[in-house]
Design a protein around this motif. Sequence first.
Motif, PDB file in Angstrom:
ATOM      1  N   ARG A  36       0.835  -1.205   0.000  1.00 40.58           N
ATOM      2  CA  ARG A  36       0.000   0.000   0.000  1.00 40.58           C
ATOM      3  C   ARG A  36       0.865   1.249   0.000  1.00 40.58           C
ATOM      4  N   GLN A  37       0.285   2.322  -0.524  1.00 35.95           N
ATOM      5  CA  GLN A  37       0.989   3.593  -0.559  1.00 35.95           C
ATOM      6  C   GLN A  37       0.038   4.704  -0.135  1.00 35.95           C
ATOM      7  N   ALA A  38       0.350   5.314   0.987  1.00 35.59           N
ATOM      8  CA  ALA A  38      -0.433   6.435   1.491  1.00 35.59           C
ATOM      9  C   ALA A  38       0.089   7.735   0.874  1.00 35.59           C
ATOM     10  N   PRO A  39      -0.735   8.766   0.842  1.00 41.51           N
ATOM     11  CA  PRO A  39      -0.305  10.046   0.257  1.00 41.51           C
ATOM     12  C   PRO A  39       0.963  10.564   0.921  1.00 41.51           C
ATOM     13  N   GLY A  40       1.946  10.898   0.105  1.00 42.08           N
ATOM     14  CA  GLY A  40       3.190  11.453   0.610  1.00 42.08           C
ATOM     15  C   GLY A  40       4.143  10.451   1.223  1.00 42.08           C
ATOM     16  N   GLU A  42       6.121   6.369   1.002  1.00 47.46           N
ATOM     17  CA  GLU A  42       6.583   5.338   0.093  1.00 47.46           C
ATOM     18  C   GLU A  42       5.666   4.117   0.174  1.00 47.46           C
ATOM     19  N   ARG A  43       5.682   3.339  -0.871  1.00 50.18           N
ATOM     20  CA  ARG A  43       4.892   2.110  -0.874  1.00 50.18           C
ATOM     21  C   ARG A  43       5.479   1.145   0.152  1.00 50.18           C
ATOM     22  N   GLU A  44       4.594   0.496   0.905  1.00 52.68           N
ATOM     23  CA  GLU A  44       5.042  -0.403   1.963  1.00 52.68           C
ATOM     24  C   GLU A  44       4.350  -1.761   1.868  1.00 52.68           C
ATOM     25  N   PHE A  45       5.024  -2.734   2.427  1.00 46.98           N
ATOM     26  CA  PHE A  45       4.518  -4.114   2.476  1.00 46.98           C
ATOM     27  C   PHE A  45       3.329  -4.202   3.426  1.00 46.98           C
ATOM     28  N   VAL A  46       2.325  -5.000   3.033  1.00 48.41           N
ATOM     29  CA  VAL A  46       1.180  -5.260   3.905  1.00 48.41           C
ATOM     30  C   VAL A  46       1.122  -6.735   4.283  1.00 48.41           C
ATOM     31  N   ALA A  47       1.096  -7.608   3.283  1.00 44.45           N
ATOM     32  CA  ALA A  47       0.972  -9.037   3.553  1.00 44.45           C
ATOM     33  C   ALA A  47       1.406  -9.828   2.330  1.00 44.45           C
ATOM     34  N   SER A  48       1.831 -11.064   2.559  1.00 47.07           N
ATOM     35  CA  SER A  48       2.166 -11.959   1.465  1.00 47.07           C
ATOM     36  C   SER A  48       1.731 -13.371   1.827  1.00 47.07           C
ATOM     37  N   ILE A  49       1.553 -14.190   0.795  1.00 50.30           N
ATOM     38  CA  ILE A  49       1.140 -15.577   0.990  1.00 50.30           C
ATOM     39  C   ILE A  49       1.882 -16.436  -0.016  1.00 50.30           C
ATOM     40  N   ASN A  50       2.334 -17.609   0.425  1.00 47.94           N
ATOM     41  CA  ASN A  50       3.095 -18.463  -0.480  1.00 47.94           C
ATOM     42  C   ASN A  50       2.184 -19.094  -1.525  1.00 47.94           C
ATOM     43  N   TRP A  51       2.785 -19.789  -2.478  1.00 47.12           N
ATOM     44  CA  TRP A  51       1.988 -20.259  -3.617  1.00 47.12           C
ATOM     45  C   TRP A  51       0.958 -21.303  -3.220  1.00 47.12           C
ATOM     46  N   LYS A  52       1.226 -22.061  -2.154  1.00 45.66           N
ATOM     47  CA  LYS A  52       0.274 -23.060  -1.697  1.00 45.66           C
ATOM     48  C   LYS A  52      -0.847 -22.447  -0.859  1.00 45.66           C
ATOM     49  N   GLY A  53      -0.609 -21.266  -0.341  1.00 48.72           N
ATOM     50  CA  GLY A  53      -1.569 -20.670   0.576  1.00 48.72           C
ATOM     51  C   GLY A  53      -1.418 -21.170   1.990  1.00 48.72           C
ATOM     52  N   SER A  54      -0.303 -21.830   2.277  1.00 45.53           N
ATOM     53  CA  SER A  54      -0.100 -22.436   3.595  1.00 45.53           C
ATOM     54  C   SER A  54       0.682 -21.550   4.553  1.00 45.53           C
ATOM     55  N   SER A  55       1.269 -20.491   4.063  1.00 44.24           N
ATOM     56  CA  SER A  55       2.087 -19.622   4.906  1.00 44.24           C
ATOM     57  C   SER A  55       1.886 -18.174   4.497  1.00 44.24           C
ATOM     58  N   SER A  56       1.724 -17.304   5.492  1.00 39.80           N
ATOM     59  CA  SER A  56       1.522 -15.884   5.210  1.00 39.80           C
ATOM     60  C   SER A  56       2.334 -15.027   6.175  1.00 39.80           C
ATOM     61  N   THR A  57       2.609 -13.830   5.756  1.00 36.27           N
ATOM     62  CA  THR A  57       3.386 -12.868   6.544  1.00 36.27           C
ATOM     63  C   THR A  57       2.664 -11.531   6.515  1.00 36.27           C
ATOM     64  N   ILE A 109       9.211  -8.590  -6.542  1.00 44.95           N
ATOM     65  CA  ILE A 109       7.941  -8.540  -7.243  1.00 44.95           C
ATOM     66  C   ILE A 109       8.151  -8.605  -8.748  1.00 44.95           C
ATOM     67  N   GLY A 110       7.407  -9.505  -9.397  1.00 41.64           N
ATOM     68  CA  GLY A 110       7.484  -9.632 -10.840  1.00 41.64           C
ATOM     69  C   GLY A 110       6.409  -8.815 -11.556  1.00 41.64           C
ATOM     70  N   TYR A 111       5.226  -8.745 -10.955  1.00 44.77           N
ATOM     71  CA  TYR A 111       4.109  -8.044 -11.572  1.00 44.77           C
ATOM     72  C   TYR A 111       3.348  -7.266 -10.498  1.00 44.77           C
ATOM     73  N   TRP A 112       2.896  -6.082 -10.888  1.00 42.67           N
ATOM     74  CA  TRP A 112       2.076  -5.235 -10.025  1.00 42.67           C
ATOM     75  C   TRP A 112       0.686  -5.057 -10.632  1.00 42.67           C
ATOM     76  N   GLY A 113      -0.316  -4.999  -9.737  1.00 46.51           N
ATOM     77  CA  GLY A 113      -1.647  -4.640 -10.180  1.00 46.51           C
ATOM     78  C   GLY A 113      -1.773  -3.129 -10.265  1.00 46.51           C
ATOM     79  N   GLN A 114      -2.930  -2.661 -10.675  1.00 46.27           N
ATOM     80  CA  GLN A 114      -3.112  -1.230 -10.927  1.00 46.27           C
ATOM     81  C   GLN A 114      -3.435  -0.433  -9.673  1.00 46.27           C
ATOM     82  N   GLY A 115      -3.765  -1.073  -8.571  1.00 42.29           N
ATOM     83  CA  GLY A 115      -4.066  -0.349  -7.339  1.00 42.29           C
ATOM     84  C   GLY A 115      -5.545  -0.077  -7.176  1.00 42.29           C
ATOM     85  N   THR A 116      -5.994  -0.127  -5.929  1.00 43.43           N
ATOM     86  CA  THR A 116      -7.370   0.197  -5.600  1.00 43.43           C
ATOM     87  C   THR A 116      -7.362   1.068  -4.337  1.00 43.43           C
ATOM     88  N   GLN A 117      -8.142   2.142  -4.352  1.00 41.19           N
ATOM     89  CA  GLN A 117      -8.126   3.106  -3.266  1.00 41.19           C
ATOM     90  C   GLN A 117      -8.970   2.628  -2.087  1.00 41.19           C
TER      91      GLN A 117
END
Length: 122
Positions: A36-40, A42-57, A109-117
């Motif tokens: 996520r990126q708040a006004p003013g 830098e973009r920051e990490f929120v959460a990630s999940i592995n390819w199996k969906g068995s582990s998240s951060t 990161i290999g690919y980014w989405g367009q963002g949602t407010q």
Amino acid sequence: QLQASGGGLVQAGDSLKLSCAASGRASSNNAMGWFRQAPGKEREFVASINWKGSSSTYEDSVKGRFTISRDNAKNTVYLQMNSLKPEDTAVYYCASYRRPWGSRDQYEIGYWGQGTQVTVSS
């Protein structure tokens, strides 16, 4: 490609669920995440999940409030956001990593989405 949706304007304490549909190379068996990126700021990490969906951060400020999940049959990753706070206001970006496990590092990161407010009013 990554297509994010689900953002909006809510009040503090409300919930929102973001979705991100992956297609093409972005839908390969790699980890997915949300930043996520708040006004003013830098973009920051929120959460990630592995390819199996068995582990998240999670980033510390969202632990216990946000939940990341994925449905590989639908090539979709979700971010359930509960107990939203005004400081959660930001543009949220979904992302596909270059490897099966996620991290806080945006260089993975290999690919980014367009963002949602997401806007949370007090």
